[in-house]
Design a protein around this motif. Structure first.
Motif, short mmCIF file in Angstrom:
data_model
loop_
_atom_site.label_atom_id
_atom_site.label_comp_id
_atom_site.label_asym_id
_atom_site.label_seq_id
_atom_site.Cartn_x
_atom_site.Cartn_y
_atom_site.Cartn_z
N SER A 202 4.13 -6.26 -11.21
CA SER A 202 2.74 -5.87 -10.92
C SER A 202 2.22 -6.59 -9.69
N THR A 203 2.57 -7.86 -9.55
CA THR A 203 2.13 -8.63 -8.38
C THR A 203 2.79 -8.10 -7.11
N ALA A 231 -6.12 -5.74 -13.01
CA ALA A 231 -4.76 -6.08 -13.42
C ALA A 231 -4.62 -7.53 -13.85
N GLN A 232 -5.67 -8.32 -13.66
CA GLN A 232 -5.66 -9.72 -14.07
C GLN A 232 -4.48 -10.48 -13.45
N ILE A 233 -4.28 -10.27 -12.17
CA ILE A 233 -3.20 -10.93 -11.45
C ILE A 233 -3.70 -12.26 -10.89
N ASP A 234 -2.92 -13.30 -11.08
CA ASP A 234 -3.29 -14.63 -10.61
C ASP A 234 -3.39 -14.63 -9.09
N SER A 235 -4.51 -15.09 -8.57
CA SER A 235 -4.74 -15.03 -7.12
C SER A 235 -3.79 -15.95 -6.36
N ILE A 239 -1.26 -14.58 -3.46
CA ILE A 239 -1.26 -15.04 -2.08
C ILE A 239 0.14 -15.51 -1.67
N HIS A 240 0.79 -16.26 -2.56
CA HIS A 240 2.14 -16.75 -2.28
C HIS A 240 3.11 -15.58 -2.09
N CYS A 241 3.04 -14.61 -2.99
CA CYS A 241 3.91 -13.44 -2.89
C CYS A 241 3.62 -12.66 -1.62
N GLU A 243 2.58 -13.76 1.25
CA GLU A 243 3.14 -14.44 2.42
C GLU A 243 4.64 -14.18 2.53
N LEU A 244 5.35 -14.27 1.40
CA LEU A 244 6.80 -14.05 1.42
C LEU A 244 7.15 -12.61 1.78
N VAL A 245 6.44 -11.67 1.17
CA VAL A 245 6.73 -10.26 1.42
C VAL A 245 6.40 -9.88 2.85
N ASP A 246 5.31 -10.43 3.36
CA ASP A 246 4.93 -10.14 4.75
C ASP A 246 6.02 -10.58 5.71
#
Length: 367
Positions: A202-203, A231-235, A239-241, A243-246
């Protein structure tokens, strides 16, 4: 979570709620410590090769994107539960795809295990694949239904398009279904990266949509904030995800397959070699290099492509588009620059069918 709004919005909210619940119950991924998977001799390099192998087979047998994502989910859950050996990794990957296809695909599309073993070029016998299927089923306790990152991508994208359809105004020739197909390409590219394994599907799906909307429009923030809340996704994780995906997508170049005529007649091959010495020799040499570099991970014989890099806005991922267009009621609606199913495309197909030329054969990618 109480669902309010139009019926379509309620359906999407319920689908998201159910998918999040299943993800919470079943989400489990392997952990890399140093240069190997914990407790195994599997490195990130071979993990990536296994995921790409699943993707190649899925494309070879024309499975849908959901089948690929489900197979990767099985693969990750199994590696998180057992200490697998590298020599069995290809058999595990193949068996995971077989199980996913049995759940998602029509019976007439699914090849027999014997046919799959032969056409895939894997070194597993049909008996070994069947035996590995049973092992996977036992280790996963026969609990095969789960929500994948592709499922979340479809849900989130539909929610954005239903509430903020104007966000695609920057791309007038890209309808919602074609846009979803392009995002699916990006998501599949990231699924082979071991660094994003730590994030839930989901993230990852929401990050893919966020990065795309940031590129398309300055009005992206309200849409993403709304989805983050629902979706109640941890912010922090988000943000960490992101940065990595970018960083990972910086090297992602959408591509179209370019097919080059590969004549069966030796006289024609000699003639082509004389007429096109540069191009033909490069293609021939690349074929030999790629076939030798694959080692114990041979590519499917019928799935060898030469890829030509194009601008991402010009890419048309047709292998996904045909499936997504039904989600947005776009079937039978020709896009700009395309002919309808009753027009020139039928004549073109008829001419191709009557052609005396041999069929075109794909050639391997040039890295």
């Amino acid at each position: 979570m109480k669902c309010t709004g139009p019926p379509e919005s309620q359906k999407l909210a319920l689908a998201m709620e159910h998918a999040l619940a299943r993800e919470t119950e079943t989400w489990k991924v392997p952990l890399f410590h140093g240069f190997t998977l914990k407790g195994t001799d599997i490195s990130p390099f071979y993990y990536q090769k296994a995921i790409l192998w699943i993707r190649e087979l899925s494309s070879l047998f024309q499975f849908c994107s959901e089948t690929f994502a489900l197979a990767v989910s099985f693969f990750n859950r199994l590696l998180a539960s057992v200490k697998a050996q590298l020599k069995y990794l290809q058999c595990i990957a193949t068996a995971c795809l077989v199980l996913a296809a049995k759940l998602n695909e029509e019976d007439e599309i699914i090849p027999s295990v014997k046919k799959l073993a032969v056409q895939s070029g894997c070194k597993c016998s049909p008996a070994e694949i069947v035996r590995m299927e049973r092992i996977i089923l036992n280790k996963l306790h026969w609990d095969l239904y789960t929500a994948t990152s592709i499922d979340f991508l479809n849900i989130f994208h539909a929610m954005v398009m239903s509430k903020w359809p104007h966000l695609l105004n920057g791309l007038p020739q890209r309808n919602p279904s074609r846009h979803a197909a392009f995002l699916t390409k990006q998501l599949q590219h990231c699924m082979a990266c071991h660094q994003v394994l730590q994030f839930k599907g989901s993230t990852l799906a929401l990050v893919i949509i966020t990065l795309e909307l940031e590129r398309l429009t300055p009005d992206w923030f309200p849409a993403i904030t709304d989805l983050l809340k629902k979706a109640q996704i941890d912010s922090t994780q988000f943000i960490h995800c992101k940065e990595l995906v970018d960083q990972h997508l910086l090297g992602f170049q959408p591509s179209n397959a370019v097919y080059i005529f590969n004549p069966a007649n030796q006289n024609i091959q000699t003639h082509l070699g004389k007429r096109l010495p540069c191009c033909y020799s490069i293609v021939k040499q690349t074929t030999q290099i790629n076939s030798g570099a694959r080692g114990s991970w041979p590519g499917p014989p019928a799935f060898i492509l030469l890829r030509a890099k194009t601008h991402e806005d010009d890419m048309q991922p047709d292998e996904f588009y045909d499936g997504f267009k039904y989600l947005y009621n776009e079937d039978g609606i020709p896009e700009a620059g395309q002919t309808s199913s009753m027009g020139g495309s039928d004549n073109q197909r008829q001419e191709e069918g009557n052609s005396t030329c041999p069929p075109l054969q794909p050639v391997p990618p040039i890295d």
